[in-house]
Motif scaffolding. Structure first.
Motif, PDB file in Angstrom:
ATOM      1  N   VAL A  73      39.103  43.314  37.995  1.00 48.87           N
ATOM      2  CA  VAL A  73      39.596  43.869  39.309  1.00 48.87           C
ATOM      3  C   VAL A  73      38.639  45.086  39.701  1.00 48.87           C
ATOM      4  O   VAL A  73      37.932  44.960  40.790  1.00 48.87           O
ATOM      5  CB  VAL A  73      40.895  44.308  39.551  1.00 48.87           C
ATOM      6  N   LYS A  74      38.213  45.763  38.789  1.00 49.92           N
ATOM      7  CA  LYS A  74      37.432  47.004  39.181  1.00 49.92           C
ATOM      8  C   LYS A  74      35.974  46.404  39.459  1.00 49.92           C
ATOM      9  O   LYS A  74      35.211  46.962  40.291  1.00 49.92           O
ATOM     10  CB  LYS A  74      37.024  47.815  38.033  1.00 49.92           C
ATOM     11  N   LYS A  75      35.487  45.250  38.796  1.00 47.61           N
ATOM     12  CA  LYS A  75      34.128  44.789  39.152  1.00 47.61           C
ATOM     13  C   LYS A  75      34.313  43.952  40.288  1.00 47.61           C
ATOM     14  O   LYS A  75      33.492  44.034  41.000  1.00 47.61           O
ATOM     15  CB  LYS A  75      33.787  43.777  37.940  1.00 47.61           C
ATOM     16  N   TYR A  76      35.293  43.313  40.526  1.00 48.50           N
ATOM     17  CA  TYR A  76      35.506  42.591  42.051  1.00 48.50           C
ATOM     18  C   TYR A  76      35.434  43.484  43.127  1.00 48.50           C
ATOM     19  O   TYR A  76      34.908  43.170  44.133  1.00 48.50           O
ATOM     20  CB  TYR A  76      36.767  41.958  41.928  1.00 48.50           C
ATOM     21  N   ILE A  77      36.275  44.651  42.967  1.00 55.42           N
ATOM     22  CA  ILE A  77      35.829  46.008  43.898  1.00 55.42           C
ATOM     23  C   ILE A  77      34.600  46.292  44.130  1.00 55.42           C
ATOM     24  O   ILE A  77      34.012  46.380  45.392  1.00 55.42           O
ATOM     25  CB  ILE A  77      36.924  47.193  43.683  1.00 55.42           C
ATOM     26  N   GLU A  78      34.024  46.398  43.114  1.00 58.81           N
ATOM     27  CA  GLU A  78      32.443  46.977  43.070  1.00 58.81           C
ATOM     28  C   GLU A  78      31.322  46.144  43.716  1.00 58.81           C
ATOM     29  O   GLU A  78      30.668  46.167  44.501  1.00 58.81           O
ATOM     30  CB  GLU A  78      32.187  47.535  41.934  1.00 58.81           C
ATOM     31  N   ASP A  79      31.591  44.696  43.361  1.00 50.87           N
ATOM     32  CA  ASP A  79      31.005  43.612  43.749  1.00 50.87           C
ATOM     33  C   ASP A  79      31.285  43.074  45.455  1.00 50.87           C
ATOM     34  O   ASP A  79      30.453  42.722  46.151  1.00 50.87           O
ATOM     35  CB  ASP A  79      30.984  42.451  43.042  1.00 50.87           C
ATOM     36  N   THR A  80      32.469  43.316  45.645  1.00 54.94           N
ATOM     37  CA  THR A  80      32.789  42.934  47.159  1.00 54.94           C
ATOM     38  C   THR A  80      32.489  44.093  48.108  1.00 54.94           C
ATOM     39  O   THR A  80      32.167  43.490  49.156  1.00 54.94           O
ATOM     40  CB  THR A  80      34.421  42.529  47.055  1.00 54.94           C
ATOM     41  N   TRP A  81      32.658  45.246  47.965  1.00 54.55           N
ATOM     42  CA  TRP A  81      32.270  46.250  48.656  1.00 54.55           C
ATOM     43  C   TRP A  81      31.392  47.279  48.082  1.00 54.55           C
ATOM     44  O   TRP A  81      31.383  48.347  47.882  1.00 54.55           O
ATOM     45  CB  TRP A  81      33.524  47.196  49.086  1.00 54.55           C
ATOM     46  N   PRO A  82      30.050  46.723  48.066  1.00 55.60           N
ATOM     47  CA  PRO A  82      29.043  47.552  47.308  1.00 55.60           C
ATOM     48  C   PRO A  82      28.592  48.862  48.240  1.00 55.60           C
ATOM     49  O   PRO A  82      27.909  49.677  47.600  1.00 55.60           O
ATOM     50  CB  PRO A  82      27.799  46.552  47.239  1.00 55.60           C
ATOM     51  N   SER A  83      28.887  48.812  49.411  1.00 51.78           N
ATOM     52  CA  SER A  83      28.332  49.962  50.279  1.00 51.78           C
ATOM     53  C   SER A  83      29.399  51.258  50.112  1.00 51.78           C
ATOM     54  O   SER A  83      29.116  52.148  50.637  1.00 51.78           O
ATOM     55  CB  SER A  83      28.412  49.642  51.744  1.00 51.78           C
ATOM     56  N   GLY A  84      30.430  50.882  49.158  1.00 51.75           N
ATOM     57  CA  GLY A  84      31.485  52.075  48.940  1.00 51.75           C
ATOM     58  C   GLY A  84      32.625  52.210  50.134  1.00 51.75           C
ATOM     59  O   GLY A  84      33.227  53.121  50.295  1.00 51.75           O
ATOM     60  N   ASP A  85      32.803  51.245  50.983  1.00 52.46           N
ATOM     61  CA  ASP A  85      33.978  51.042  51.875  1.00 52.46           C
ATOM     62  C   ASP A  85      35.196  50.948  51.099  1.00 52.46           C
ATOM     63  O   ASP A  85      36.320  51.333  51.670  1.00 52.46           O
ATOM     64  CB  ASP A  85      33.883  50.000  52.683  1.00 52.46           C
ATOM     65  N   VAL A  86      35.234  50.381  49.912  1.00 58.75           N
ATOM     66  CA  VAL A  86      36.422  50.284  48.971  1.00 58.75           C
ATOM     67  C   VAL A  86      35.748  50.874  47.377  1.00 58.75           C
ATOM     68  O   VAL A  86      34.613  50.099  46.995  1.00 58.75           O
ATOM     69  CB  VAL A  86      37.104  48.983  48.734  1.00 58.75           C
ATOM     70  N   ILE A  87      36.432  51.807  46.719  1.00 59.53           N
ATOM     71  CA  ILE A  87      35.862  51.919  45.729  1.00 59.53           C
ATOM     72  C   ILE A  87      37.085  52.026  44.448  1.00 59.53           C
ATOM     73  O   ILE A  87      38.079  52.416  44.813  1.00 59.53           O
ATOM     74  CB  ILE A  87      35.004  53.409  45.350  1.00 59.53           C
ATOM     75  N   PRO A  88      36.851  51.657  43.090  1.00 61.37           N
ATOM     76  CA  PRO A  88      37.947  51.923  42.241  1.00 61.37           C
ATOM     77  C   PRO A  88      38.342  53.236  42.176  1.00 61.37           C
ATOM     78  O   PRO A  88      37.368  54.097  42.315  1.00 61.37           O
ATOM     79  CB  PRO A  88      37.171  51.280  40.993  1.00 61.37           C
ATOM     80  N   ALA A  89      39.579  53.457  41.837  1.00 61.08           N
ATOM     81  CA  ALA A  89      40.309  54.764  41.567  1.00 61.08           C
ATOM     82  C   ALA A  89      39.729  55.278  40.243  1.00 61.08           C
ATOM     83  O   ALA A  89      39.742  56.534  40.379  1.00 61.08           O
ATOM     84  CB  ALA A  89      41.551  54.570  41.729  1.00 61.08           C
ATOM     85  N   SER A  90      39.377  54.715  39.483  1.00 61.97           N
ATOM     86  CA  SER A  90      39.098  55.139  38.252  1.00 61.97           C
ATOM     87  C   SER A  90      37.927  54.167  37.356  1.00 61.97           C
ATOM     88  O   SER A  90      37.628  53.057  37.946  1.00 61.97           O
ATOM     89  CB  SER A  90      40.087  55.357  37.291  1.00 61.97           C
TER      90      SER A  90
END
Length: 282
Positions: A265-282
């Motif tokens: 899930v962390k990787k999915y968040i980073e790959d889907t929103w690479p501009s930083g609109d969503v970032i993993p919490a840890s």
């Protein structure tokens, strides 16, 4: 599975009214259905979420991780911040995924909800947008700022303005309409609005700056890269998490919470929103 709920303000008000009047029969029946659904050894977990990014993250879990964990997600989308908690309290969902801790605490305090929550999964930075100005420095004294009327998020918006040098001495319980002259030296005017309509408010000619929640930025197809002000994510206390009714964290909800904190899930968040609109919490 996906069950899209399109909710008007009228339907939200009706739901709140039913809750206040104590629709106990409906809540009891739906709670039983939500808590016991299973098929062929797979547990169905009904979870409420805002469409973006929460429901998209849940869809990734459902399509890629849930089956192996023995769960099947029934994702119910809500376009506002009140109805998902009504649904959780009444029992029509087993959990919801859209809150951060200050908002959670305000909801529990003011609405009397009996909820618990897990640790943060992701952060959506708050941001301020303007149709009139290109930089923070251009915003004039006496400008009108559109801001959420939600007490669980309003201090967050004010702190972002403070970090940008526009306000001073903002506390955790500060409110836009009661700022002192010392806190608001530029004499900004604040127009409170429902958080879900601030994207439209930003286009109002009388609004100089509108501060918008991250999920509504994404839902409108906008990006923080076009904002005048973006909230820092360093030591940010506004991570969104999974919540459930106190004492009712089923095995399915527990597994879902674990999956939301997985490396996948962390990787999915980073790959889907690479501009930083969503970032993993840890």
């Amino acid at each position: 599975m996906r069950n899209k709920l399109i909710l008007s303000l009228a339907s939200i008000a009706a739901a709140v009214s039913l809750t206040a009047c104590g629709a106990s029969g409906t809540a009891s029946n739906s709670s039983t259905a939500a808590g016991s659904a299973s098929s062929g050894g797979v547990t169905v977990v009904k979870v409420g979420a805002n469409p973006v990014p929460h429901a998209k993250i849940l869809e990734f879990v459902d399509q890629n991780l849930a089956k192996e964990a023995g769960i099947d997600l029934d994702i119910k989308e809500f376009d506002d911040y009140q109805t998902p908690n009504i649904a959780l309290s009444e029992g029509s969902v087993d959990a919801n995924y859209f809150m951060h801790e200050p908002f959670f605490n305000d909801q529990v305090k003011t609405k009397g909800y009996k909820f618990e929550h897990g640790t943060g999964v992701h952060i959506e930075p708050y941001a301020g947008f303007s149709e009139k100005y290109k930089t923070v420095e251009e915003i004039p004294d006496g400008a009108t700022i559109g801001i959420t009327n939600d007490p669980g998020n309003q201090p967050r918006a004010l702190k972002m303005l403070e970090a940008a040098g526009l306000l001073k001495d903002i506390a955790d319980d500060s409110a836009a309409l009661t700022l002192t002259d010392a806190q608001n030296p530029k004499k900004f005017k604040f127009e409170e609005n429902q958080p879900e309509i601030l994207v439209q408010v930003a286009k109002d000619p009388k609004i100089d700056l509108a501060i918008i929640n991250g999920n509504y930025i994404l839902q409108a197809g906008m990006s923080t890269k076009d904002a005048l002000i973006v909230e820092s994510t360093e030591n940010n206390p506004y991570a969104n998490f999974l919540a459930w009714r106190t004492g009712e964290q089923s095995e399915g909800v527990k597994k879902l919470d674990e999956l939301l904190h997985s490396d996948e899930v962390k990787k999915y968040i980073e790959d889907t929103w690479p501009s930083g609109d969503v970032i993993p919490a840890s």
